[in-house]
Design a protein around this motif. Structure first.
Motif, PDB file in Angstrom:
ATOM      1  N   UNK A  43       9.686  54.820   5.806  1.00 54.96           N
ATOM      2  CA  UNK A  43       8.896  54.452   6.966  1.00 54.96           C
ATOM      3  C   UNK A  43       7.660  55.332   7.036  1.00 54.96           C
ATOM      4  N   UNK A  44       6.944  55.246   8.130  1.00 52.80           N
ATOM      5  CA  UNK A  44       5.738  56.047   8.298  1.00 52.80           C
ATOM      6  C   UNK A  44       6.114  57.440   8.774  1.00 52.80           C
ATOM      7  N   UNK A  45       5.662  58.437   8.068  1.00 55.73           N
ATOM      8  CA  UNK A  45       5.939  59.808   8.460  1.00 55.73           C
ATOM      9  C   UNK A  45       7.008  60.454   7.603  1.00 55.73           C
ATOM     10  N   UNK A  46       6.924  61.775   7.509  1.00 56.47           N
ATOM     11  CA  UNK A  46       7.855  62.526   6.662  1.00 56.47           C
ATOM     12  C   UNK A  46       9.291  62.403   7.146  1.00 56.47           C
ATOM     13  N   UNK A  47       9.480  62.200   8.451  1.00 56.85           N
ATOM     14  CA  UNK A  47      10.836  62.104   8.995  1.00 56.85           C
ATOM     15  C   UNK A  47      11.521  60.801   8.605  1.00 56.85           C
ATOM     16  N   UNK A  48      10.767  59.850   8.061  1.00 55.03           N
ATOM     17  CA  UNK A  48      11.329  58.569   7.642  1.00 55.03           C
ATOM     18  C   UNK A  48      11.250  58.395   6.123  1.00 55.03           C
ATOM     19  N   UNK A  49      11.124  59.503   5.410  1.00 53.92           N
ATOM     20  CA  UNK A  49      10.990  59.430   3.950  1.00 53.92           C
ATOM     21  C   UNK A  49      12.320  59.144   3.264  1.00 53.92           C
ATOM     22  N   UNK A  50      13.416  59.612   3.860  1.00 56.63           N
ATOM     23  CA  UNK A  50      14.724  59.387   3.261  1.00 56.63           C
ATOM     24  C   UNK A  50      15.073  57.906   3.362  1.00 56.63           C
ATOM     25  N   UNK A  51      15.359  57.279   2.232  1.00 58.29           N
ATOM     26  CA  UNK A  51      15.628  55.845   2.225  1.00 58.29           C
ATOM     27  C   UNK A  51      16.418  55.500   0.969  1.00 58.29           C
ATOM     28  N   UNK A  52      16.876  54.272   0.907  1.00 56.76           N
ATOM     29  CA  UNK A  52      17.718  53.854  -0.203  1.00 56.76           C
ATOM     30  C   UNK A  52      17.002  53.960  -1.552  1.00 56.76           C
ATOM     31  N   UNK A  53      15.784  53.429  -1.650  1.00 57.62           N
ATOM     32  CA  UNK A  53      15.128  53.417  -2.953  1.00 57.62           C
ATOM     33  C   UNK A  53      14.798  54.832  -3.416  1.00 57.62           C
ATOM     34  N   UNK A  54      14.501  55.738  -2.479  1.00 54.96           N
ATOM     35  CA  UNK A  54      14.233  57.124  -2.860  1.00 54.96           C
ATOM     36  C   UNK A  54      15.497  57.784  -3.407  1.00 54.96           C
ATOM     37  N   UNK A  55      16.627  57.503  -2.804  1.00 60.55           N
ATOM     38  CA  UNK A  55      17.877  58.069  -3.297  1.00 60.55           C
ATOM     39  C   UNK A  55      18.235  57.507  -4.670  1.00 60.55           C
ATOM     40  N   UNK A  56      18.030  56.202  -4.853  1.00 53.89           N
ATOM     41  CA  UNK A  56      18.335  55.602  -6.148  1.00 53.89           C
ATOM     42  C   UNK A  56      17.423  56.142  -7.245  1.00 53.89           C
ATOM     43  N   UNK A  57      16.172  56.431  -6.883  1.00 53.96           N
ATOM     44  CA  UNK A  57      15.209  56.914  -7.877  1.00 53.96           C
ATOM     45  C   UNK A  57      15.597  58.266  -8.457  1.00 53.96           C
ATOM     46  N   UNK A  58      16.468  58.984  -7.777  1.00 51.63           N
ATOM     47  CA  UNK A  58      16.924  60.264  -8.327  1.00 51.63           C
ATOM     48  C   UNK A  58      17.726  60.070  -9.606  1.00 51.63           C
ATOM     49  N   UNK A  59      18.465  58.974  -9.692  1.00 57.72           N
ATOM     50  CA  UNK A  59      19.259  58.673 -10.885  1.00 57.72           C
ATOM     51  C   UNK A  59      18.657  57.575 -11.746  1.00 57.72           C
ATOM     52  N   UNK A  60      17.839  56.703 -11.126  1.00 60.45           N
ATOM     53  CA  UNK A  60      17.165  55.626 -11.853  1.00 60.45           C
ATOM     54  C   UNK A  60      15.676  55.704 -11.524  1.00 60.45           C
ATOM     55  N   UNK A  61      14.932  56.569 -12.176  1.00 58.55           N
ATOM     56  CA  UNK A  61      13.511  56.746 -11.831  1.00 58.55           C
ATOM     57  C   UNK A  61      12.689  55.471 -11.958  1.00 58.55           C
ATOM     58  N   UNK A  62      13.171  54.527 -12.749  1.00 62.10           N
ATOM     59  CA  UNK A  62      12.429  53.289 -12.978  1.00 62.10           C
ATOM     60  C   UNK A  62      12.728  52.220 -11.935  1.00 62.10           C
ATOM     61  N   UNK A  63      13.551  52.502 -10.938  1.00 62.81           N
ATOM     62  CA  UNK A  63      14.016  51.483  -9.990  1.00 62.81           C
ATOM     63  C   UNK A  63      12.844  50.842  -9.236  1.00 62.81           C
ATOM     64  N   UNK A  64      12.943  49.516  -9.028  1.00 63.73           N
ATOM     65  CA  UNK A  64      11.879  48.736  -8.397  1.00 63.73           C
ATOM     66  C   UNK A  64      12.471  47.837  -7.317  1.00 63.73           C
ATOM     67  N   UNK A  65      11.743  47.684  -6.225  1.00 61.61           N
ATOM     68  CA  UNK A  65      12.214  46.914  -5.082  1.00 61.61           C
ATOM     69  C   UNK A  65      12.109  45.407  -5.339  1.00 61.61           C
ATOM     70  N   UNK A  66      13.137  44.661  -4.932  1.00 58.47           N
ATOM     71  CA  UNK A  66      13.104  43.201  -5.018  1.00 58.47           C
ATOM     72  C   UNK A  66      13.154  42.532  -3.645  1.00 58.47           C
ATOM     73  N   UNK A  67      13.832  43.144  -2.688  1.00 62.84           N
ATOM     74  CA  UNK A  67      13.927  42.616  -1.324  1.00 62.84           C
ATOM     75  C   UNK A  67      14.377  43.759  -0.421  1.00 62.84           C
ATOM     76  N   UNK A  68      14.580  43.487   0.855  1.00 60.79           N
ATOM     77  CA  UNK A  68      14.911  44.549   1.800  1.00 60.79           C
ATOM     78  C   UNK A  68      16.006  44.090   2.758  1.00 60.79           C
ATOM     79  N   UNK A  69      16.634  45.064   3.379  1.00 60.49           N
ATOM     80  CA  UNK A  69      17.526  44.828   4.508  1.00 60.49           C
ATOM     81  C   UNK A  69      17.072  45.731   5.657  1.00 60.49           C
TER      82      UNK A  69
END
Length: 223
Positions: A43-69
Motif C-alpha cells: 500500500x502507500x507508505x512504509x507501514x503498508x510495505x509488508x505484503x504477500x508478493x514482498x514475502x514471496x519475493x524473498x524465496x522467489x525473486x522472479x515472482x510476478x503478480x497476476x491478480x489480487x485479493x
C-alpha cells in the motif's frame, strides 16, 4: 478480479506472521494460500510495505503478480515466475477463462438454493475505496451463488463471480440483503462483529498458460 484494498484509519494494518502455504509450483507458476489480513501488494507508505508478493519475493525473486485479493479475503492466488506466464495468465483472467469459486458466510438465512446477482458496480468516489450499485454508469457485474448450509442464523454460500469488479462479492451479498460476516466496509451491527471477514477464495480452474493442461487448484476454507 478482486483488487487489494489498503486498510483505512479505523482498521490498523497488523498483518499475520508465519509461512505462506504453497499449493502448486512449477517452472512458470506459483500458487499460494493468502492469509486474511495481508495485503496482496504494497500500500502507500512504509507501514503498508509488508505484503504477500514482498514475502514471496524473498524465496522467489522472479515472482510476478497476476491478480489480487482484498486484504481481508483469504485464499488461493496465482503468481507467475516468468514474463510469458504472467502475460498469458493475465489474458486468461481478462477473457474470463479462469473459473473462480469462493466460500462465504453471510448474515441471516438466505431463502432459495441458488441464484444470480446482476447489479452494475462503480466506485463510490466520496467514500473510496467503497463501491456501490449504480444502474446508470456502473460496470456490468454478475455473481452466481449457491446456498450450502444454514448455520446458527447465518448462511454458508458458494459464490461464483462471472465478472471481476472491485469488492464485487461483498457489495452483491449486501445488495442481496445478506452481508458477508465481519466485512469492515459493508456489514453493520452484529453482522460486522466477527474476528475476520468470512470470505475465502477456495478454488480456481484454468488452462495452464504455458503447458496447456487443465489446472484445478484448491485452498481449504479455514472457517
Amino acid at each position: 478480479m478482486t483488487h487489494a484494498t489498503a486498510p483505512g484509519p479505523s482498521t490498523p494494518y497488523d498483518p499475520p506472521s508465519g509461512p505462506i502455504p504453497v499449493i502448486h509450483e512449477d517452472a512458470h507458476l506459483l500458487v499460494v494460500d493468502k492469509p486474511h489480513g495481508l495485503l496482496s501488494v504494497p500500500g502507500r507508505g512504509a507501514d503498508l510495505a509488508d505484503c504477500l508478493i514482498a514475502r514471496l519475493a524473498e524465496d522467489w525473486p522472479e515472482v510476478l503478480l497476476c491478480h489480487r485479493l482484498d486484504r481481508d479475503t483469504s485464499g488461493i492466488m496465482v503468481f507467475a515466475l516468468t514474463k510469458a506466464a504472467q502475460r498469458k495468465m493475465g489474458r486468461l483472467f481478462e477473457t474470463k477463462r479462469v473459473k473462480k469459486r469462493y466460500i462465504a458466510r453471510v448474515w441471516g438465512e438466505v431463502p432459495g438454493v441458488e441464484g444470480v446477482v446482476d447489479l452494475p458496480l462503480i466506485v463510490d468516489w466520496p467514500n473510496r475505496p467503497l463501491q456501490h450499485v449504480n444502474h446508470e454508469i456502473g460496470k456490468p457485474s454478475v455473481t452466481e451463488w449457491k446456498r450450502i448450509a444454514i448455520e446458527d442464523g447465518t448462511t454458508r454460500m458458494a459464490l461464483f463471480p462471472r465478472t471481476g469488479r472491485s469488492h464485487q462479492l461483498r457489495v452483491h451479498m449486501k445488495a442481496l440483503g445478506h452481508p458477508i460476516l465481519g466485512d469492515p466496509f459493508y456489514a453493520e451491527g452484529p453482522a460486522r462483529d466477527f474476528p475476520r471477514m468470512m470470505l475465502h477464495a477456495e478454488g480456481l480452474k484454468f488452462e495452464h498458460p504455458i503447458e496447456g493442461r487443465m489446472m484445478r487448484l484448491e485452498a481449504p476454507c479455514p472457517f
